[in-house]
Design a protein around this motif. Sequence first.
Motif, PDB file in Angstrom:
ATOM      1  N   LYS A 272       0.807  -1.219   0.000  1.00 42.27           N
ATOM      2  CA  LYS A 272       0.000   0.000   0.000  1.00 42.27           C
ATOM      3  C   LYS A 272       0.839   1.268   0.000  1.00 42.27           C
ATOM      4  O   LYS A 272       0.490   2.258  -0.623  1.00 42.27           O
ATOM      5  N   ARG A 273       1.956   1.252   0.710  1.00 44.63           N
ATOM      6  CA  ARG A 273       2.783   2.455   0.840  1.00 44.63           C
ATOM      7  C   ARG A 273       3.684   2.658  -0.388  1.00 44.63           C
ATOM      8  O   ARG A 273       4.322   1.716  -0.856  1.00 44.63           O
ATOM      9  N   PRO A 274       3.764   3.891  -0.893  1.00 42.57           N
ATOM     10  CA  PRO A 274       4.673   4.188  -2.018  1.00 42.57           C
ATOM     11  C   PRO A 274       6.126   3.852  -1.679  1.00 42.57           C
ATOM     12  O   PRO A 274       6.872   3.362  -2.533  1.00 42.57           O
ATOM     13  N   SER A 275       6.519   4.104  -0.420  1.00 46.76           N
ATOM     14  CA  SER A 275       7.905   3.829  -0.009  1.00 46.76           C
ATOM     15  C   SER A 275       8.191   2.326  -0.057  1.00 46.76           C
ATOM     16  O   SER A 275       9.294   1.908  -0.425  1.00 46.76           O
ATOM     17  N   SER A 276       7.190   1.530   0.277  1.00 51.30           N
ATOM     18  CA  SER A 276       7.346   0.074   0.254  1.00 51.30           C
ATOM     19  C   SER A 276       7.487  -0.419  -1.181  1.00 51.30           C
ATOM     20  O   SER A 276       8.334  -1.275  -1.482  1.00 51.30           O
ATOM     21  N   ARG A 277       6.649   0.125  -2.074  1.00 48.69           N
ATOM     22  CA  ARG A 277       6.702  -0.280  -3.474  1.00 48.69           C
ATOM     23  C   ARG A 277       8.038   0.127  -4.107  1.00 48.69           C
ATOM     24  O   ARG A 277       8.603  -0.603  -4.926  1.00 48.69           O
ATOM     25  N   ALA A 278       8.528   1.291  -3.729  1.00 48.54           N
ATOM     26  CA  ALA A 278       9.810   1.774  -4.262  1.00 48.54           C
ATOM     27  C   ALA A 278      10.950   0.871  -3.797  1.00 48.54           C
ATOM     28  O   ALA A 278      11.852   0.533  -4.576  1.00 48.54           O
ATOM     29  N   THR A 279      10.898   0.476  -2.533  1.00 47.48           N
ATOM     30  CA  THR A 279      11.944  -0.401  -1.986  1.00 47.48           C
ATOM     31  C   THR A 279      11.917  -1.753  -2.679  1.00 47.48           C
ATOM     32  O   THR A 279      12.961  -2.290  -3.072  1.00 47.48           O
TER      33      THR A 279
END
Length: 424
Positions: A272-279
């Motif tokens: 759900k989090r953009p930071s998670s998807r980026a990582t």
Amino acid sequence: MATNGEQVDYSLANPDTLTKYKTAAQISQKVLETVSGWCTEGAKIVEICTKGDKLLDDEIAKVYKGKAVTKGISHPCTVSPSSFVTPYTPLLSDAEEAESKLKAGEAVKIQLGAQIDGFGTIVCDTVIVGDEKMSEMNADLLLATHYANELMLRMILPPGLLNAGTDEEKKKAQSQKPYSQSKITQLLEKVVKSYGCNLVENTTCWSFDRNEIEGKKKIILAPGEGVKGEGLPEIGEVWGMEMGVSNGTGKVKTLSNRPTLHRRTNTTYGLKRPSSRATLSELKKKFGTFPFSLRQLDDERAGKVGIVECVRGGVVRQYEVVGSTDSMPVSRLFTTVAITKNGLTKLGGPPSFDLEKVKSDKKITDEEVLKILELPLAKPTGDKKKSKKKKKKSTKKAAAAPAAKKAEEDDDDDDDDEDDSDEE
């Protein structure tokens, strides 16, 4: 090379596969030797790990230039202090752990690896920081680990593989049952207890495959309650063989240090989090399914945030930092091996053990263990007369000493004869 949709043979039957494994192993061993020299009193662990990864990248960049072959680090450089069991790699952004320094006399475990086209090798060695005056306890620990490792490598060979007798004798040898995992642990315990040591609980050896360092099979040494391995090595397989030994009880516990070592799984989860998807996007591109450290990400601090949901959703596995419950020293070795019709080939592993530098008044006396230690790892080739002379020198009367000499001779023969073990 497969063309027009043909399926590529990634097994050891394809000489190209073994060549890639060997290339990765040569890089791993070269870097391991260099990093070992950096482990001096007062050296910062995070700096050693960072330099180790840089050296791995530099050496990997020198091979398969301009070819459509993926390559990279199969295991980041990790440096584990004396009582730590698992690979340890602190972060620069964690101020306290970033100041961790090596102490004189401690047993330090260095683990790292390289991969070519998804064929990964991992190596690990234990060095004593400032070992000019090695203590009796450290000597016993290193000797116990060395002999246990040599014994294990001989016990995993399929029965009768190296028998050179008549067809009837070969058939009889092949009909023997392989060592069970419980028997392997039992005999290894005899070795380490000879030096006042114990096996480290749940030490695990895995079968390797392309892009996979934790395959379907695994051997678990000294398994804890409710834990057991599954499967044994067979011809045509590559394995990562780990040996863990402690001066203490061998029991382990999870430490409070931040887990920084991770590995992507095959689980699919909608982050759900953009930071998670980026990582997740970054680690997929950089590391595939091989282990990585958060400090290898472009933004270490952002990675610490983004990895949380990845772990919670099961798309990334987090490796906890584990140490001995009694804070006693631990030694580990890791050897990547190939099982071929000619025996066992050490693709990559710790450097040859120098018995002249490590002395102890303790020795192995168990006859069954000594008999196994005298066995070769692969079929003999080359000068047969020289080989016979070496065998005559090896006796069981001096307990562990001749077994060690035999093991070292097999290591040398193995290096010379790798090409003879390439074909299936």
